[in-house]
Design a protein around this motif. Structure first.
Motif, PDB file in Angstrom:
ATOM      1  N   ARG A  56      -0.773   0.802   1.163  1.00 59.83           N
ATOM      2  CA  ARG A  56      -1.854   0.034   1.440  1.00 59.83           C
ATOM      3  C   ARG A  56      -3.128   0.419   0.958  1.00 59.83           C
ATOM      4  N   ALA A  57      -4.080  -0.464   0.495  1.00 58.66           N
ATOM      5  CA  ALA A  57      -5.405  -0.338  -0.202  1.00 58.66           C
ATOM      6  C   ALA A  57      -6.447  -1.122   0.727  1.00 58.66           C
ATOM      7  N   VAL A  58      -7.395  -0.688   1.038  1.00 61.89           N
ATOM      8  CA  VAL A  58      -8.691  -1.680   1.762  1.00 61.89           C
ATOM      9  C   VAL A  58      -9.845  -1.509   0.691  1.00 61.89           C
ATOM     10  N   LEU A  59     -10.213  -2.786   0.167  1.00 63.67           N
ATOM     11  CA  LEU A  59     -11.316  -2.819  -0.586  1.00 63.67           C
ATOM     12  C   LEU A  59     -12.338  -3.867   0.175  1.00 63.67           C
ATOM     13  N   GLY A  60     -13.494  -3.302   0.532  1.00 65.63           N
ATOM     14  CA  GLY A  60     -14.167  -4.086   1.464  1.00 65.63           C
ATOM     15  C   GLY A  60     -13.781  -4.369   2.589  1.00 65.63           C
ATOM     16  N   ARG A  61     -13.328  -5.728   2.729  1.00 64.96           N
ATOM     17  CA  ARG A  61     -12.860  -6.071   4.301  1.00 64.96           C
ATOM     18  C   ARG A  61     -11.616  -6.504   4.169  1.00 64.96           C
ATOM     19  N   GLN A  62     -10.963  -6.336   2.684  1.00 64.44           N
ATOM     20  CA  GLN A  62      -9.707  -6.975   2.112  1.00 64.44           C
ATOM     21  C   GLN A  62      -8.600  -5.954   2.500  1.00 64.44           C
ATOM     22  N   CYS A  63      -7.422  -6.262   2.877  1.00 63.63           N
ATOM     23  CA  CYS A  63      -6.307  -5.195   3.002  1.00 63.63           C
ATOM     24  C   CYS A  63      -5.488  -5.900   2.155  1.00 63.63           C
ATOM     25  N   LEU A  64      -4.908  -4.811   1.267  1.00 62.60           N
ATOM     26  CA  LEU A  64      -3.923  -5.268   0.145  1.00 62.60           C
ATOM     27  C   LEU A  64      -2.663  -4.314   0.076  1.00 62.60           C
ATOM     28  N   TYR A  65      -1.524  -5.050   0.033  1.00 60.32           N
ATOM     29  CA  TYR A  65      -0.165  -4.356  -0.092  1.00 60.32           C
ATOM     30  C   TYR A  65       0.262  -4.649  -1.692  1.00 60.32           C
ATOM     31  N   PRO A  66       0.881  -3.293  -2.112  1.00 58.86           N
ATOM     32  CA  PRO A  66       1.565  -3.639  -3.611  1.00 58.86           C
ATOM     33  C   PRO A  66       2.697  -4.578  -3.361  1.00 58.86           C
ATOM     34  N   THR A  67       2.976  -5.430  -3.928  1.00 56.37           N
ATOM     35  CA  THR A  67       3.985  -6.348  -3.659  1.00 56.37           C
ATOM     36  C   THR A  67       5.311  -5.758  -3.699  1.00 56.37           C
TER      37      THR A  67
END
Length: 83
Positions: A56-67
């Motif tokens: 999981r990566a957090v950029l600003g207020r966005q949380c992203l998951y590698p597909t």
């Protein structure tokens, strides 16, 4: 039979991951990615317990998951219901 069902579920999530065509899935997109099976809030709850997808990566207020990590996590959480 159970192993065959597990293989089918794995293939299902793998196909969804390929069709997504993006390297990451935003938490806000989880519901669309899973075709309504899970909501972003559900993934957030797993994350808060330390049981969410890896990477999981957090950029600003966005949380992203590698597909690919999200797909692996969905496969690991998928199980047949007992009758």
């Amino acid at each position: 039979m159970a192993q065959q069902e597990e293989s089918v579920r794995g293939a299902y999530w793998a196909e969804i991951g390929k069709a997504w065509g993006k390297p990451f899935v935003r938490r806000t997109e989880v519901e669309a990615f899973t075709k309504g099976v899970l909501k972003g809030k559900t993934i957030a709850n797993f994350d808060s317990r330390g049981e969410g997808p890896e990477g999981r990566a957090v950029l600003g207020r966005q949380c992203l998951y590698p597909t690919d990590h999200l797909v692996e996590w969905l496969i690991s959480k998928s199980q047949a219901r007992k009758k």
